[in-house]
Scaffold this active site. Structure first.
Site, PDB file in Angstrom:
ATOM      1  N   CYS A 155       0.826  -1.009   0.177  1.00 33.05           N
ATOM      2  CA  CYS A 155       0.160   0.013   0.585  1.00 33.05           C
ATOM      3  C   CYS A 155       1.257   1.260   0.171  1.00 33.05           C
ATOM      4  O   CYS A 155       1.836   1.847  -0.629  1.00 33.05           O
ATOM      5  CB  CYS A 155      -0.884  -0.380   1.170  1.00 33.05           C
ATOM      6  N   ARG A 178      -2.233   7.391  -6.540  1.00 31.27           N
ATOM      7  CA  ARG A 178      -2.752   7.424  -4.896  1.00 31.27           C
ATOM      8  C   ARG A 178      -4.447   7.317  -4.951  1.00 31.27           C
ATOM      9  O   ARG A 178      -4.456   7.864  -5.810  1.00 31.27           O
ATOM     10  CB  ARG A 178      -1.719   8.192  -4.608  1.00 31.27           C
ATOM     11  N   ARG A 229      -7.871   2.666   1.198  1.00 25.79           N
ATOM     12  CA  ARG A 229      -7.303   3.942   0.785  1.00 25.79           C
ATOM     13  C   ARG A 229      -6.873   3.650  -0.668  1.00 25.79           C
ATOM     14  O   ARG A 229      -5.341   4.401  -0.107  1.00 25.79           O
ATOM     15  CB  ARG A 229      -6.949   5.131   1.424  1.00 25.79           C
ATOM     16  N   HIS A 260      -3.807  -4.809   1.711  1.00 24.59           N
ATOM     17  CA  HIS A 260      -3.255  -5.345   3.469  1.00 24.59           C
ATOM     18  C   HIS A 260      -2.674  -6.555   3.237  1.00 24.59           C
ATOM     19  O   HIS A 260      -3.505  -7.101   4.342  1.00 24.59           O
ATOM     20  CB  HIS A 260      -3.763  -4.730   3.909  1.00 24.59           C
ATOM     21  N   GLU A 291      -1.230  -8.454   5.785  1.00 27.94           N
ATOM     22  CA  GLU A 291      -0.892  -8.629   7.239  1.00 27.94           C
ATOM     23  C   GLU A 291      -2.156  -8.441   7.621  1.00 27.94           C
ATOM     24  O   GLU A 291      -2.592  -8.717   9.009  1.00 27.94           O
ATOM     25  CB  GLU A 291       0.400  -7.275   7.754  1.00 27.94           C
TER      26      GLU A 291
HETATM   27  N1  GLN Z   1      -3.792   6.580   0.475  1.00 31.26           N
HETATM   28  C1  GLN Z   1      -2.470   5.999   1.441  1.00 31.26           C
HETATM   29  C2  GLN Z   1      -1.119   7.155   0.919  1.00 31.26           C
HETATM   30  O1  GLN Z   1      -1.448   7.723  -0.139  1.00 31.26           O
HETATM   31  C3  GLN Z   1      -2.386   4.175   1.878  1.00 31.26           C
HETATM   32  C4  GLN Z   1      -3.359   4.136   2.273  1.00 31.26           C
HETATM   33  C5  GLN Z   1      -2.725   2.454   2.554  1.00 31.26           C
HETATM   34  O2  GLN Z   1      -0.972   2.573   2.988  1.00 31.26           O
HETATM   35  N2  GLN Z   1      -3.426   1.997   3.530  1.00 31.26           N
HETATM   36  O3  GLN Z   1      -0.189   7.098   1.182  1.00 31.26           O
END
Ligand code: GLN
Length: 197
Positions: free
Chosen positions: A79, A106, A135, A170, A172
């Site tokens: 992420c 992003r 996100r 994610h 994890e």
């Molecule tokens: N939106 C976050 C970013 O731009 C990433 C989100 C996440 O790691 N869960 O860094």
């Protein structure tokens, strides 16, 4: 024993440490350049990439992280960690670590679906992996040396380039250890190669 570090400046550090331990590997919190010398592979966790970058600079870790990658040590960005690895970020001048030949976007799933779970088929890992997206970014472009290993609804969400692995979700945050075990295998192989030479 194989040791995997987790960059512990911000983000989902404890969750990664637990997931790594479940795979039978020692987890080390990495907070300085010296800590990088004690580990065989590194996870860049999820969190907020801009905050993480600020802390990387505060702790003088940008060059040491690049050096760690240049030495062929395996690094797994999840992420926000994926964003840190990308050579280019859409709508942003410059990059962070910038050593994976991908362009990321992003927050690419918009406000309506800030987070969701999806079953993913991942090349070399298996089917129906429960991907937790929060996100999340996605990979908009990949360079020649990059192997796309998972797509979700037409968007690239996981890829590998030699010793670099990155995913938009994610791994994890689920009990399914398959993705973590894949990275653990990369790290073990890298240790074996090092010991041979
Ligand atoms: N939106 C976050 C970013 O731009 C990433 C989100 C996440 O790691 N869960 O860094």
């Amino acid at each position: 024993m194989t040791k995997i570090g987790i960059l512990a400046l911000q983000g989902a550090v404890r969750e990664h440490a637990n997931a790594i331990k479940k795979c039978g590997v020692e987890a080390v919190a990495v907070k300085s350049a010296e800590d990088l010398q004690k580990i065989d592979g590194l996870i860049l966790p999820g969190g907020e990439s801009t905050t993480m970058r600020r802390l990387i600079d505060t702790y003088d870790m940008l060059k040491p992280l690049k050096r760690f990658i240049s030495m062929d040590r395996p690094v797994f960005g999840t992420c926000a960690g994926l964003i840190l690895l990308a050579r280019s970020i859409e709508g942003y001048d410059g990059c962070h670590i910038g050593m994976m030949d991908i362009v990321v976007q992003r927050n690419s799933y918009g406000r309506q679906i800030n987070s969701f779970e999806a079953n993913l088929d991942i090349k070399g890992i298996g089917k129906a992996f429960p991907g937790v997206f929060i996100r999340a970014p996605h990979i908009a472009e990949v360079g020649e040396g990059v192997d796309v290993i998972c797509e979700h609804e037409g968007r690239i969400v996981m890829a590998r380039q030699d010793n670099l692995l990155g995913c938009a979700f994610h791994p994890e945050l689920t009990d399914d250890t398959r993705v973590m075990l894949y990275f653990v295998k990369m790290v073990r192989e890298s240790v074996a190669t090092r010991n041979k030479s």
